[in-house]
Design a protein around this motif. Sequence first.
Motif, PDB file in Angstrom:
ATOM      1  N   GLU A  39      17.808 -14.173 -30.458  1.00 45.15           N
ATOM      2  CA  GLU A  39      16.867 -14.034 -31.564  1.00 45.15           C
ATOM      3  C   GLU A  39      15.450 -14.326 -32.019  1.00 45.15           C
ATOM      4  OE1 GLU A  39      17.738 -18.523 -33.650  1.00 45.15           O
ATOM      5  OE2 GLU A  39      20.124 -17.868 -33.998  1.00 45.15           O
ATOM      6  N   CYS A  40      15.412 -14.324 -30.208  1.00 47.29           N
ATOM      7  CA  CYS A  40      13.467 -14.313 -29.459  1.00 47.29           C
ATOM      8  C   CYS A  40      13.619 -14.362 -27.942  1.00 47.29           C
ATOM      9  CB  CYS A  40      12.909 -15.764 -29.288  1.00 47.29           C
ATOM     10  SG  CYS A  40      13.172 -17.071 -30.821  1.00 47.29           S
ATOM     11  N   SER A  41      14.412 -12.452 -28.812  1.00 44.65           N
ATOM     12  CA  SER A  41      14.014 -11.721 -27.085  1.00 44.65           C
ATOM     13  C   SER A  41      12.501 -11.095 -27.191  1.00 44.65           C
ATOM     14  CB  SER A  41      15.371 -10.451 -27.344  1.00 44.65           C
ATOM     15  OG  SER A  41      14.380 -10.123 -28.176  1.00 44.65           O
ATOM     16  N   ASP A  42      12.177 -11.279 -27.863  1.00 48.81           N
ATOM     17  CA  ASP A  42      10.324 -10.784 -27.689  1.00 48.81           C
ATOM     18  C   ASP A  42       9.491 -11.565 -27.288  1.00 48.81           C
ATOM     19  OD1 ASP A  42      10.806 -12.191 -30.163  1.00 48.81           O
ATOM     20  OD2 ASP A  42       8.786 -11.512 -30.921  1.00 48.81           O
ATOM     21  N   THR A  43       9.957 -13.163 -27.253  1.00 51.21           N
ATOM     22  CA  THR A  43       8.692 -13.659 -27.025  1.00 51.21           C
ATOM     23  C   THR A  43       9.395 -14.289 -25.630  1.00 51.21           C
ATOM     24  OG1 THR A  43      10.106 -15.678 -28.267  1.00 51.21           O
ATOM     25  CG2 THR A  43       7.445 -15.269 -29.109  1.00 51.21           C
ATOM     26  N   ILE A  44      10.331 -14.126 -24.920  1.00 50.77           N
ATOM     27  CA  ILE A  44      10.927 -14.034 -23.806  1.00 50.77           C
ATOM     28  C   ILE A  44      10.622 -13.594 -22.593  1.00 50.77           C
ATOM     29  CG2 ILE A  44      13.271 -13.991 -21.882  1.00 50.77           C
ATOM     30  CD1 ILE A  44      14.480 -14.468 -24.669  1.00 50.77           C
ATOM     31  N   ILE A  45      10.323 -11.818 -23.720  1.00 52.00           N
ATOM     32  CA  ILE A  45       9.173 -11.588 -22.881  1.00 52.00           C
ATOM     33  C   ILE A  45       8.459 -10.910 -22.323  1.00 52.00           C
ATOM     34  CG2 ILE A  45       9.369  -8.149 -22.424  1.00 52.00           C
ATOM     35  CD1 ILE A  45      12.330  -8.957 -21.710  1.00 52.00           C
ATOM     36  N   SER A  46       7.449 -11.560 -23.574  1.00 51.13           N
ATOM     37  CA  SER A  46       6.212 -11.558 -23.653  1.00 51.13           C
ATOM     38  C   SER A  46       5.814 -13.237 -22.582  1.00 51.13           C
ATOM     39  CB  SER A  46       5.171 -12.607 -23.797  1.00 51.13           C
ATOM     40  OG  SER A  46       5.830 -12.643 -25.222  1.00 51.13           O
ATOM     41  N   GLY A  47       6.681 -14.147 -22.498  1.00 52.10           N
ATOM     42  CA  GLY A  47       6.680 -15.121 -21.614  1.00 52.10           C
ATOM     43  C   GLY A  47       6.868 -14.945 -19.602  1.00 52.10           C
ATOM     44  N   ILE A  48       7.016 -13.545 -19.849  1.00 51.10           N
ATOM     45  CA  ILE A  48       7.647 -13.139 -18.215  1.00 51.10           C
ATOM     46  C   ILE A  48       7.477 -12.930 -18.280  1.00 51.10           C
ATOM     47  CG2 ILE A  48       9.570 -11.761 -17.527  1.00 51.10           C
ATOM     48  CD1 ILE A  48      11.992 -12.761 -18.734  1.00 51.10           C
ATOM     49  N   GLU A  49       6.163 -11.804 -18.807  1.00 53.47           N
ATOM     50  CA  GLU A  49       5.189 -10.289 -18.494  1.00 53.47           C
ATOM     51  C   GLU A  49       3.915 -11.757 -18.447  1.00 53.47           C
ATOM     52  OE1 GLU A  49       6.092  -6.978 -21.265  1.00 53.47           O
ATOM     53  OE2 GLU A  49       5.564  -8.490 -22.030  1.00 53.47           O
ATOM     54  N   ALA A  50       3.901 -12.701 -18.732  1.00 53.43           N
ATOM     55  CA  ALA A  50       2.567 -13.971 -18.054  1.00 53.43           C
ATOM     56  C   ALA A  50       2.802 -14.227 -17.367  1.00 53.43           C
ATOM     57  CB  ALA A  50       3.014 -14.824 -19.810  1.00 53.43           C
ATOM     58  N   VAL A  51       3.975 -15.141 -16.785  1.00 56.83           N
ATOM     59  CA  VAL A  51       4.662 -15.593 -15.175  1.00 56.83           C
ATOM     60  C   VAL A  51       4.080 -14.647 -14.941  1.00 56.83           C
ATOM     61  CG1 VAL A  51       5.473 -17.206 -14.550  1.00 56.83           C
ATOM     62  CG2 VAL A  51       5.553 -17.358 -17.246  1.00 56.83           C
ATOM     63  N   MET A  52       4.378 -13.465 -14.989  1.00 60.28           N
ATOM     64  CA  MET A  52       4.540 -12.770 -13.044  1.00 60.28           C
ATOM     65  C   MET A  52       3.110 -12.381 -13.644  1.00 60.28           C
ATOM     66  SD  MET A  52       7.623 -10.343 -14.486  1.00 60.28           S
ATOM     67  CE  MET A  52       7.647  -9.350 -12.405  1.00 60.28           C
ATOM     68  N   LYS A  53       1.958 -11.833 -14.397  1.00 62.80           N
ATOM     69  CA  LYS A  53       0.588 -11.579 -14.237  1.00 62.80           C
ATOM     70  C   LYS A  53       0.031 -12.532 -13.211  1.00 62.80           C
ATOM     71  CE  LYS A  53      -3.049 -10.200 -17.063  1.00 62.80           C
ATOM     72  NZ  LYS A  53      -4.019  -9.749 -18.309  1.00 62.80           N
ATOM     73  N   TYR A  54       0.030 -13.919 -14.491  1.00 63.77           N
ATOM     74  CA  TYR A  54      -0.771 -14.872 -13.411  1.00 63.77           C
ATOM     75  C   TYR A  54      -0.314 -16.169 -12.685  1.00 63.77           C
ATOM     76  CZ  TYR A  54      -2.907 -13.732 -18.145  1.00 63.77           C
ATOM     77  OH  TYR A  54      -3.493 -13.394 -19.713  1.00 63.77           O
ATOM     78  N   CYS A  55       0.651 -15.646 -12.052  1.00 63.45           N
ATOM     79  CA  CYS A  55       1.248 -16.230 -10.975  1.00 63.45           C
ATOM     80  C   CYS A  55       1.804 -15.541 -10.289  1.00 63.45           C
ATOM     81  CB  CYS A  55       2.740 -16.966 -10.923  1.00 63.45           C
ATOM     82  SG  CYS A  55       2.642 -18.150 -12.360  1.00 63.45           S
ATOM     83  N   GLU A  56       0.789 -14.010 -10.654  1.00 65.61           N
ATOM     84  CA  GLU A  56       1.018 -13.065  -9.344  1.00 65.61           C
ATOM     85  C   GLU A  56       2.551 -13.230  -8.722  1.00 65.61           C
ATOM     86  OE1 GLU A  56      -2.222 -12.734  -7.090  1.00 65.61           O
ATOM     87  OE2 GLU A  56      -3.256 -12.574  -8.435  1.00 65.61           O
ATOM     88  N   ILE A  57       3.527 -12.978  -9.483  1.00 65.00           N
ATOM     89  CA  ILE A  57       5.075 -12.965  -8.681  1.00 65.00           C
ATOM     90  C   ILE A  57       6.020 -11.359  -9.470  1.00 65.00           C
ATOM     91  CG2 ILE A  57       7.587 -14.001  -8.742  1.00 65.00           C
ATOM     92  CD1 ILE A  57       6.180 -16.868 -10.142  1.00 65.00           C
ATOM     93  N   PRO A  58       5.566 -10.950  -8.201  1.00 66.33           N
ATOM     94  CA  PRO A  58       6.294  -9.209  -8.234  1.00 66.33           C
ATOM     95  C   PRO A  58       7.864  -9.060  -8.582  1.00 66.33           C
ATOM     96  CG  PRO A  58       6.287  -9.906  -6.150  1.00 66.33           C
ATOM     97  CD  PRO A  58       5.966 -10.821  -6.802  1.00 66.33           C
ATOM     98  N   HIS A  59       8.239  -9.864  -8.497  1.00 68.20           N
ATOM     99  CA  HIS A  59      10.349  -9.783  -9.218  1.00 68.20           C
ATOM    100  C   HIS A  59      10.659 -10.415 -10.132  1.00 68.20           C
ATOM    101  CE1 HIS A  59      14.283  -9.385  -7.856  1.00 68.20           C
ATOM    102  NE2 HIS A  59      14.068  -8.984  -8.144  1.00 68.20           N
ATOM    103  N   CYS A  60      11.336 -10.410 -11.034  1.00 73.81           N
ATOM    104  CA  CYS A  60      11.805 -11.227 -11.664  1.00 73.81           C
ATOM    105  C   CYS A  60      13.026 -11.112 -11.862  1.00 73.81           C
ATOM    106  CB  CYS A  60      11.101 -11.768 -13.234  1.00 73.81           C
ATOM    107  SG  CYS A  60      12.249 -12.801 -15.156  1.00 73.81           S
ATOM    108  N   ILE A  61      13.977 -12.241 -11.752  1.00 73.88           N
ATOM    109  CA  ILE A  61      16.012 -12.118 -12.237  1.00 73.88           C
ATOM    110  C   ILE A  61      15.865 -13.347 -13.976  1.00 73.88           C
ATOM    111  CG2 ILE A  61      18.304 -12.095 -11.861  1.00 73.88           C
ATOM    112  CD1 ILE A  61      16.911 -12.095  -8.625  1.00 73.88           C
ATOM    113  N   ILE A  62      17.012 -11.669 -14.336  1.00 72.63           N
ATOM    114  CA  ILE A  62      16.923 -13.150 -16.056  1.00 72.63           C
ATOM    115  C   ILE A  62      18.618 -13.293 -14.856  1.00 72.63           C
ATOM    116  CG2 ILE A  62      17.366 -13.433 -18.027  1.00 72.63           C
ATOM    117  CD1 ILE A  62      15.194 -10.971 -18.215  1.00 72.63           C
TER     118      ILE A  62
END
Length: 185
Positions: A23-46
């Motif tokens: 139901e909220c996949s769009d905010t999951i993606i935007s949350g992931i993008e923000a964490v990766m950007k602001y914490c400078e994390i290059p890789h994400c595994i869901i």
Amino acid sequence: DTLLINAAECEPYLTTDCREMLECSDTIISGIEAVMKYCEIPHCIIGIERNKPECIDLLCSLVRNMKGVEVKPLPTRYPQGAEKTLVETCTGREVPQVGPTGNAGCVIMNVTSVSTLGKYLKTGIPLVSKRVTVEGDAIAKPQNIEVPIGTLYRDVIEACGGIKEGVELGKIIFGGPMMGGAAPS
């Protein structure tokens, strides 16, 4: 170096993370993008348990063109959502026996938490409600329900049709059947 999204339901019978993904996949993606950007994390595994194929398919389609982000189907077993198990299953890294999982190079966030961050960044509204699974032999209409934080148990049960007629309520367990606690009254 890795943001690990825990999308494995941490307890049997709970399905709130599944509903969040659908139901909220769009905010999951935007949350992931923000964490990766602001914490400078290059890789994400869901990490998503294999018994949720519709979630795996949806998230795979959404991250297909995202650099550094992947969906990893996981075995369906308890305690798949435990931090050390999740790190080892998703990354192949052994987690040190002593110390936090950060020692394995991972930041771990629950899928609903990262979605909540995405919602906050989109709307500016803080966390004011929680999706809960209301389940069990005594519940008239088992379901997931979104409730304001602080809602009384009796109001949540009533919103799910109340207690089945002729059934005596034994315990109310919050947090899941394996690690949850019994409500004091």
